[in-house]
Design a protein around this motif. Structure first.
Motif, PDB file in Angstrom:
ATOM      1  N   THR A  98       0.838  -1.194   0.000  1.00  0.00           N
ATOM      2  CA  THR A  98       0.000   0.000   0.000  1.00  0.00           C
ATOM      3  C   THR A  98       0.876   1.248   0.000  1.00  0.00           C
ATOM      4  O   THR A  98       1.861   1.327   0.744  1.00  0.00           O
ATOM      5  CB  THR A  98      -0.933   0.006   1.219  1.00  0.00           C
ATOM      6  N   TYR A  99       0.498   2.207  -0.839  1.00  0.00           N
ATOM      7  CA  TYR A  99       1.253   3.447  -0.980  1.00  0.00           C
ATOM      8  C   TYR A  99       0.387   4.649  -0.581  1.00  0.00           C
ATOM      9  O   TYR A  99      -0.821   4.656  -0.848  1.00  0.00           O
ATOM     10  CB  TYR A  99       1.719   3.621  -2.430  1.00  0.00           C
ATOM     11  N   PRO A 100       0.987   5.677   0.014  1.00  0.00           N
ATOM     12  CA  PRO A 100       0.230   6.859   0.433  1.00  0.00           C
ATOM     13  C   PRO A 100      -0.043   7.807  -0.736  1.00  0.00           C
ATOM     14  O   PRO A 100       0.463   8.936  -0.797  1.00  0.00           O
ATOM     15  CB  PRO A 100       1.142   7.495   1.486  1.00  0.00           C
ATOM     16  N   THR A 101      -0.817   7.333  -1.690  1.00  0.00           N
ATOM     17  CA  THR A 101      -1.214   8.128  -2.849  1.00  0.00           C
ATOM     18  C   THR A 101      -2.578   7.647  -3.291  1.00  0.00           C
ATOM     19  O   THR A 101      -3.181   6.790  -2.638  1.00  0.00           O
ATOM     20  CB  THR A 101      -0.166   8.020  -3.975  1.00  0.00           C
ATOM     21  N   ASP A 102      -3.092   8.165  -4.405  1.00  0.00           N
ATOM     22  CA  ASP A 102      -4.383   7.687  -4.897  1.00  0.00           C
ATOM     23  C   ASP A 102      -4.178   6.733  -6.064  1.00  0.00           C
ATOM     24  O   ASP A 102      -3.074   6.604  -6.612  1.00  0.00           O
ATOM     25  CB  ASP A 102      -5.306   8.849  -5.274  1.00  0.00           C
ATOM     26  N   VAL A 103      -5.253   6.058  -6.445  1.00  0.00           N
ATOM     27  CA  VAL A 103      -5.158   5.042  -7.486  1.00  0.00           C
ATOM     28  C   VAL A 103      -4.706   5.642  -8.814  1.00  0.00           C
ATOM     29  O   VAL A 103      -3.899   5.036  -9.541  1.00  0.00           O
ATOM     30  CB  VAL A 103      -6.507   4.310  -7.638  1.00  0.00           C
ATOM     31  N   ASP A 104      -5.184   6.839  -9.155  1.00  0.00           N
ATOM     32  CA  ASP A 104      -4.818   7.444 -10.440  1.00  0.00           C
ATOM     33  C   ASP A 104      -3.325   7.730 -10.522  1.00  0.00           C
ATOM     34  O   ASP A 104      -2.686   7.474 -11.551  1.00  0.00           O
ATOM     35  CB  ASP A 104      -5.616   8.727 -10.664  1.00  0.00           C
ATOM     36  N   ASP A 105      -2.753   8.250  -9.442  1.00  0.00           N
ATOM     37  CA  ASP A 105      -1.316   8.535  -9.430  1.00  0.00           C
ATOM     38  C   ASP A 105      -0.512   7.244  -9.478  1.00  0.00           C
ATOM     39  O   ASP A 105       0.498   7.157 -10.190  1.00  0.00           O
ATOM     40  CB  ASP A 105      -0.954   9.342  -8.188  1.00  0.00           C
ATOM     41  N   LEU A 106      -0.954   6.241  -8.736  1.00  0.00           N
ATOM     42  CA  LEU A 106      -0.245   4.962  -8.733  1.00  0.00           C
ATOM     43  C   LEU A 106      -0.303   4.320 -10.116  1.00  0.00           C
ATOM     44  O   LEU A 106       0.696   3.771 -10.602  1.00  0.00           O
ATOM     45  CB  LEU A 106      -0.855   4.036  -7.675  1.00  0.00           C
ATOM     46  N   TRP A 107      -1.455   4.393 -10.755  1.00  0.00           N
ATOM     47  CA  TRP A 107      -1.595   3.836 -12.107  1.00  0.00           C
ATOM     48  C   TRP A 107      -0.617   4.524 -13.062  1.00  0.00           C
ATOM     49  O   TRP A 107       0.068   3.863 -13.840  1.00  0.00           O
ATOM     50  CB  TRP A 107      -3.024   4.007 -12.595  1.00  0.00           C
ATOM     51  N   HIS A 109      -3.039  -5.353 -10.034  1.00  0.00           N
ATOM     52  CA  HIS A 109      -4.345  -4.824  -9.636  1.00  0.00           C
ATOM     53  C   HIS A 109      -4.138  -3.661  -8.669  1.00  0.00           C
ATOM     54  O   HIS A 109      -3.325  -3.754  -7.738  1.00  0.00           O
ATOM     55  CB  HIS A 109      -5.186  -5.903  -8.956  1.00  0.00           C
ATOM     56  N   LEU A 110      -4.872  -2.582  -8.866  1.00  0.00           N
ATOM     57  CA  LEU A 110      -4.826  -1.420  -7.986  1.00  0.00           C
ATOM     58  C   LEU A 110      -6.197  -1.209  -7.363  1.00  0.00           C
ATOM     59  O   LEU A 110      -7.221  -1.342  -8.036  1.00  0.00           O
ATOM     60  CB  LEU A 110      -4.430  -0.157  -8.758  1.00  0.00           C
ATOM     61  N   GLU A 111      -6.207  -0.877  -6.085  1.00  0.00           N
ATOM     62  CA  GLU A 111      -7.470  -0.577  -5.427  1.00  0.00           C
ATOM     63  C   GLU A 111      -7.254   0.452  -4.323  1.00  0.00           C
ATOM     64  O   GLU A 111      -6.165   0.553  -3.754  1.00  0.00           O
ATOM     65  CB  GLU A 111      -8.104  -1.847  -4.853  1.00  0.00           C
ATOM     66  N   GLU A 112      -8.287   1.213  -4.051  1.00  0.00           N
ATOM     67  CA  GLU A 112      -8.226   2.180  -2.971  1.00  0.00           C
ATOM     68  C   GLU A 112      -8.213   1.453  -1.639  1.00  0.00           C
ATOM     69  O   GLU A 112      -8.783   0.376  -1.489  1.00  0.00           O
ATOM     70  CB  GLU A 112      -9.425   3.120  -3.058  1.00  0.00           C
ATOM     71  N   SER A 113      -7.530   2.054  -0.664  1.00  0.00           N
ATOM     72  CA  SER A 113      -7.487   1.485   0.675  1.00  0.00           C
ATOM     73  C   SER A 113      -7.540   2.634   1.677  1.00  0.00           C
ATOM     74  O   SER A 113      -7.340   3.791   1.310  1.00  0.00           O
ATOM     75  CB  SER A 113      -6.210   0.658   0.877  1.00  0.00           C
ATOM     76  N   PRO A 114      -7.801   2.335   2.950  1.00  0.00           N
ATOM     77  CA  PRO A 114      -7.859   3.408   3.945  1.00  0.00           C
ATOM     78  C   PRO A 114      -6.564   4.214   4.054  1.00  0.00           C
ATOM     79  O   PRO A 114      -6.594   5.389   4.444  1.00  0.00           O
ATOM     80  CB  PRO A 114      -8.151   2.648   5.249  1.00  0.00           C
ATOM     81  N   ASP A 115      -5.440   3.594   3.688  1.00  0.00           N
ATOM     82  CA  ASP A 115      -4.150   4.280   3.813  1.00  0.00           C
ATOM     83  C   ASP A 115      -3.617   4.802   2.489  1.00  0.00           C
ATOM     84  O   ASP A 115      -2.471   5.240   2.420  1.00  0.00           O
ATOM     85  CB  ASP A 115      -3.123   3.327   4.438  1.00  0.00           C
ATOM     86  N   GLY A 116      -4.427   4.741   1.431  1.00  0.00           N
ATOM     87  CA  GLY A 116      -3.965   5.230   0.140  1.00  0.00           C
ATOM     88  C   GLY A 116      -4.441   4.351  -0.995  1.00  0.00           C
ATOM     89  O   GLY A 116      -5.637   4.208  -1.229  1.00  0.00           O
ATOM     90  N   ALA A 117      -3.493   3.742  -1.690  1.00  0.00           N
ATOM     91  CA  ALA A 117      -3.800   2.855  -2.805  1.00  0.00           C
ATOM     92  C   ALA A 117      -2.933   1.612  -2.689  1.00  0.00           C
ATOM     93  O   ALA A 117      -1.733   1.704  -2.424  1.00  0.00           O
ATOM     94  CB  ALA A 117      -3.552   3.562  -4.137  1.00  0.00           C
ATOM     95  N   THR A 118      -3.550   0.457  -2.909  1.00  0.00           N
ATOM     96  CA  THR A 118      -2.842  -0.816  -2.784  1.00  0.00           C
ATOM     97  C   THR A 118      -2.583  -1.419  -4.150  1.00  0.00           C
ATOM     98  O   THR A 118      -3.486  -1.509  -4.988  1.00  0.00           O
ATOM     99  CB  THR A 118      -3.649  -1.812  -1.935  1.00  0.00           C
TER     100      THR A 118
END
Length: 213
Positions: A33-42, A103-112
């Motif tokens: 999990t990373y402290p960012t959003d799914v769009d940025d991680l993608w 696979h990317l998904e939103e999580s409480p701590d950012g994006a996984t």
């Protein structure tokens, strides 16, 4: 350079049995999990201008159906692309083809990000010798680089990474990751001792230490 314990603890590891087009495969699963959003991680994992900042230069066509080549590593084809949730590619190296799903998904701590690397290992001497850590450690190095890139927005110089790999921290990270992959395999294996022995050989391979007998 990097906080070894933090990065080792940030990755969740699993080894699964599955099938690919009817063929039994082993799947190495790494999740972080990373402290960012799914769009940025993608964008970080698909944009050819950002990928070299944390992984390696990639050439070719990264659109659906296109073929790509990672500099000094594998090539393959983009076989699925569902922005910003799912990317699937073939991973072709040394005459073998394996399959990678991200696979990317939103999580409480950012994006996984969950990476699944599947391979047909029947009669595969490399798997029996090194186990899942042979690919797991390499992917963890990439996930660690991605974390550093997302935290700073900057590039990770390759020469700096290579130097770190030979340092005590680098050796500790690769050895620790190999051990953890051995434990993930041991948890589902009929022969946990063999899983741990393969992990020790993987650690020796990555660190340049003498492989255990």
């Amino acid at each position: 350079m990097f906080d070894v314990a933090k990065h080792l603890g940030a990755t969740t590891r699993a080894v699964e049995d599955s099938t690919h087009e009817g063929t039994p495969v082993k799947v190495v699963v790494a999740s972080r999990t990373y402290p960012t959003d799914v769009d940025d991680l993608w964008q970080a994992v698909t944009d050819p201008e950002r990928i070299p900042r944390w992984f390696a230069p990639v050439s070719g066509d990264l659109r659906l159906g296109g073929r790509f080549q990672v500099e000094g590593n594998a090539g393959g084809e983009v076989i699925a692309c569902d922005q910003p949730r799912h990317l699937a590619i073939t991973w072709e190296f040394g005459g073998d083809t394996t399959w990678v799903d991200v696979h990317l998904e939103e999580s409480p701590d950012g994006a996984t990000l969950t990476l699944r690397h599947a391979a047909d290992v029947s009669g595969n001497e490399h798997w029996s010798t090194y186990g899942p850590g042979a690919v797991g450690v390499g992917w963890e190095l990439g996930l660690m680089g991605l974390a550093e890139h997302l935290a700073t927005g900057s590039s990770i110089p390759h020469e700096e990474v290579e130097g770190w790999g030979a340092s005590p921290d680098g050796q500790a990270f690769m050895s620790g990751a190999a051990t953890q992959w051995g434990e993930a395999d041991a948890a589902v294996s009929d022969d946990p001792d063999a899983s741990r022995a393969a992990a020790a050989r993987t650690a020796a391979f990555y660190t340049g230490a003498e492989a255990p007998a």
